[in-house]
Scaffold this motif. Structure first.
Motif, PDB file in Angstrom:
ATOM      1  N   VAL A  58      -6.980  34.687  21.342  1.00 33.16           N
ATOM      2  CA  VAL A  58      -7.316  35.404  21.355  1.00 33.16           C
ATOM      3  C   VAL A  58      -6.608  35.948  20.373  1.00 33.16           C
ATOM      4  O   VAL A  58      -5.027  35.787  20.070  1.00 33.16           O
ATOM      5  CB  VAL A  58      -7.246  36.739  22.290  1.00 33.16           C
ATOM      6  CG1 VAL A  58      -7.255  37.848  22.315  1.00 33.16           C
ATOM      7  CG2 VAL A  58      -8.099  36.223  23.764  1.00 33.16           C
ATOM      8  N   LYS A  78     -15.307  34.454  12.588  1.00 40.04           N
ATOM      9  CA  LYS A  78     -16.129  34.173  13.622  1.00 40.04           C
ATOM     10  C   LYS A  78     -16.636  32.940  12.922  1.00 40.04           C
ATOM     11  O   LYS A  78     -16.968  31.752  13.532  1.00 40.04           O
ATOM     12  CB  LYS A  78     -17.286  34.834  13.889  1.00 40.04           C
ATOM     13  CG  LYS A  78     -16.865  36.099  15.074  1.00 40.04           C
ATOM     14  CD  LYS A  78     -16.041  35.394  16.622  1.00 40.04           C
ATOM     15  CE  LYS A  78     -16.218  36.344  17.203  1.00 40.04           C
ATOM     16  NZ  LYS A  78     -15.487  35.770  18.786  1.00 40.04           N
ATOM     17  N   ARG A  85     -11.356  34.412  19.802  1.00 42.35           N
ATOM     18  CA  ARG A  85     -11.822  35.688  21.584  1.00 42.35           C
ATOM     19  C   ARG A  85     -11.167  36.497  20.317  1.00 42.35           C
ATOM     20  O   ARG A  85     -10.455  36.581  19.641  1.00 42.35           O
ATOM     21  CB  ARG A  85     -11.815  35.329  22.191  1.00 42.35           C
ATOM     22  CG  ARG A  85     -13.022  34.286  23.423  1.00 42.35           C
ATOM     23  CD  ARG A  85     -14.190  35.034  22.716  1.00 42.35           C
ATOM     24  NE  ARG A  85     -14.743  33.868  23.671  1.00 42.35           N
ATOM     25  CZ  ARG A  85     -15.333  32.673  23.506  1.00 42.35           C
ATOM     26  NH1 ARG A  85     -15.807  32.745  21.550  1.00 42.35           N
ATOM     27  NH2 ARG A  85     -16.491  32.063  24.046  1.00 42.35           N
ATOM     28  N   ASP A 106     -15.313  40.439  20.533  1.00 42.56           N
ATOM     29  CA  ASP A 106     -15.935  40.474  21.351  1.00 42.56           C
ATOM     30  C   ASP A 106     -15.499  41.987  22.492  1.00 42.56           C
ATOM     31  O   ASP A 106     -16.877  42.113  23.107  1.00 42.56           O
ATOM     32  CB  ASP A 106     -15.423  39.342  22.143  1.00 42.56           C
ATOM     33  CG  ASP A 106     -15.629  38.139  21.400  1.00 42.56           C
ATOM     34  OD1 ASP A 106     -17.050  37.620  21.277  1.00 42.56           O
ATOM     35  OD2 ASP A 106     -14.567  37.943  20.399  1.00 42.56           O
ATOM     36  N   LEU A 125     -11.994  37.961  28.014  1.00 45.72           N
ATOM     37  CA  LEU A 125     -12.096  37.025  27.143  1.00 45.72           C
ATOM     38  C   LEU A 125     -11.610  35.580  27.235  1.00 45.72           C
ATOM     39  O   LEU A 125     -12.303  35.080  26.852  1.00 45.72           O
ATOM     40  CB  LEU A 125     -11.611  37.535  25.478  1.00 45.72           C
ATOM     41  CG  LEU A 125     -12.023  38.597  25.331  1.00 45.72           C
ATOM     42  CD1 LEU A 125     -11.548  39.095  23.944  1.00 45.72           C
ATOM     43  CD2 LEU A 125     -13.881  38.703  25.045  1.00 45.72           C
ATOM     44  N   GLU A 128     -14.308  33.341  29.395  1.00 45.69           N
ATOM     45  CA  GLU A 128     -15.453  33.390  29.270  1.00 45.69           C
ATOM     46  C   GLU A 128     -14.677  31.727  27.971  1.00 45.69           C
ATOM     47  O   GLU A 128     -15.787  30.785  28.570  1.00 45.69           O
ATOM     48  CB  GLU A 128     -15.485  34.138  28.088  1.00 45.69           C
ATOM     49  CG  GLU A 128     -16.520  35.681  28.676  1.00 45.69           C
ATOM     50  CD  GLU A 128     -16.411  36.603  27.276  1.00 45.69           C
ATOM     51  OE1 GLU A 128     -16.645  35.965  26.292  1.00 45.69           O
ATOM     52  OE2 GLU A 128     -16.440  38.132  27.831  1.00 45.69           O
ATOM     53  N   LYS A 129     -13.572  31.486  28.503  1.00 45.87           N
ATOM     54  CA  LYS A 129     -13.449  30.768  27.176  1.00 45.87           C
ATOM     55  C   LYS A 129     -13.355  29.045  28.265  1.00 45.87           C
ATOM     56  O   LYS A 129     -13.091  28.037  28.073  1.00 45.87           O
ATOM     57  CB  LYS A 129     -11.874  30.049  26.532  1.00 45.87           C
ATOM     58  CG  LYS A 129     -12.124  31.125  24.801  1.00 45.87           C
ATOM     59  CD  LYS A 129     -11.257  30.967  24.683  1.00 45.87           C
ATOM     60  CE  LYS A 129     -11.230  29.568  23.753  1.00 45.87           C
ATOM     61  NZ  LYS A 129     -10.186  29.679  22.512  1.00 45.87           N
TER      62      LYS A 129
END
Length: 130
Positions: A58, A78, A85, A106, A125, A128-129
Motif C-alpha cells: 500500500v 498504477k 494499492r 483505491d 486493501l 483485496e490482494k
C-alpha cells in the motif's frame, strides 16, 4: 513453521509519501504496532526511486508535495506498479476526491481522518490482494 504461516506473520510494507513532518509522524503513530513495515519519502522523485527497488502493498499518498501533485502520480503508480494499492490523503475534498479515484486511487481519505479510518482502509486493501 510453514511458508503460509510465515507469510501471514510477515509485516506488510506501507510507503508513506508525505512532505510534512508532523503528518508523517502522526501517520507513524497511528499505524504503530499494527504489524506493518512503514517507510517514508517526502517527494515524488524519491517515491519513484523507492518503487523501483521495493514494492509495498500500500502507498499512502499526499496530494500537495514539493515536486508535484500526488493526484498526478497515481496513474504513474498504477501503470508501472499495478499491484500496489493507493490511499490518497488530502485536505481538499470534492473534486480532488473525484479526480483521485478516476486516476486510480483505491481509497480517498480527507484530512482530518481517524486512526480507525486509516487502519481499516489499509486492512481492506490488503484483503483485496489475498
Amino acid at each position: 513453521m510453514t511458508n503460509a504461516i510465515a507469510e501471514e506473520k510477515k509485516a506488510k510494507k506501507v510507503l508513506i509519501i508525505e512532505d510534512e513532518g508532523d503528518m508523517c509522524l502522526l501517520l507513524n503513530i497511528m499505524l504503530n504496532g499494527k504489524d506493518m513495515e512503514l517507510d517514508h519519502v517526502k517527494k515524488l522523485a524519491a517515491a519513484e526511486e523507492y518503487l523501483q527497488k521495493q514494492q509495498p502493498e500500500v502507498v499512502i499518498l499526499d496530494n500537495k508535495l514539493p515536486d508535484g501533485f500526488g493526484i498526478d502520480f497515481i496513474s504513474h503508480i498504477k501503470s508501472n506498479y499495478p499491484n500496489i494499492r493507493i490511499i490518497m490523503i488530502s485536505g481538499f475534498d470534492g473534486s480532488a476526491k473525484d479526480v483521485a479515484l478516476e486516476n486510480g486511487a483505491d481509497i480517498f481519505l480527507e484530512k482530518p481522518f481517524t486512526k480507525n479510518q486509516l487502519y481499516e482502509a489499509i486492512v481492506e486493501l490488503m484483503k483485496e490482494k489475498i
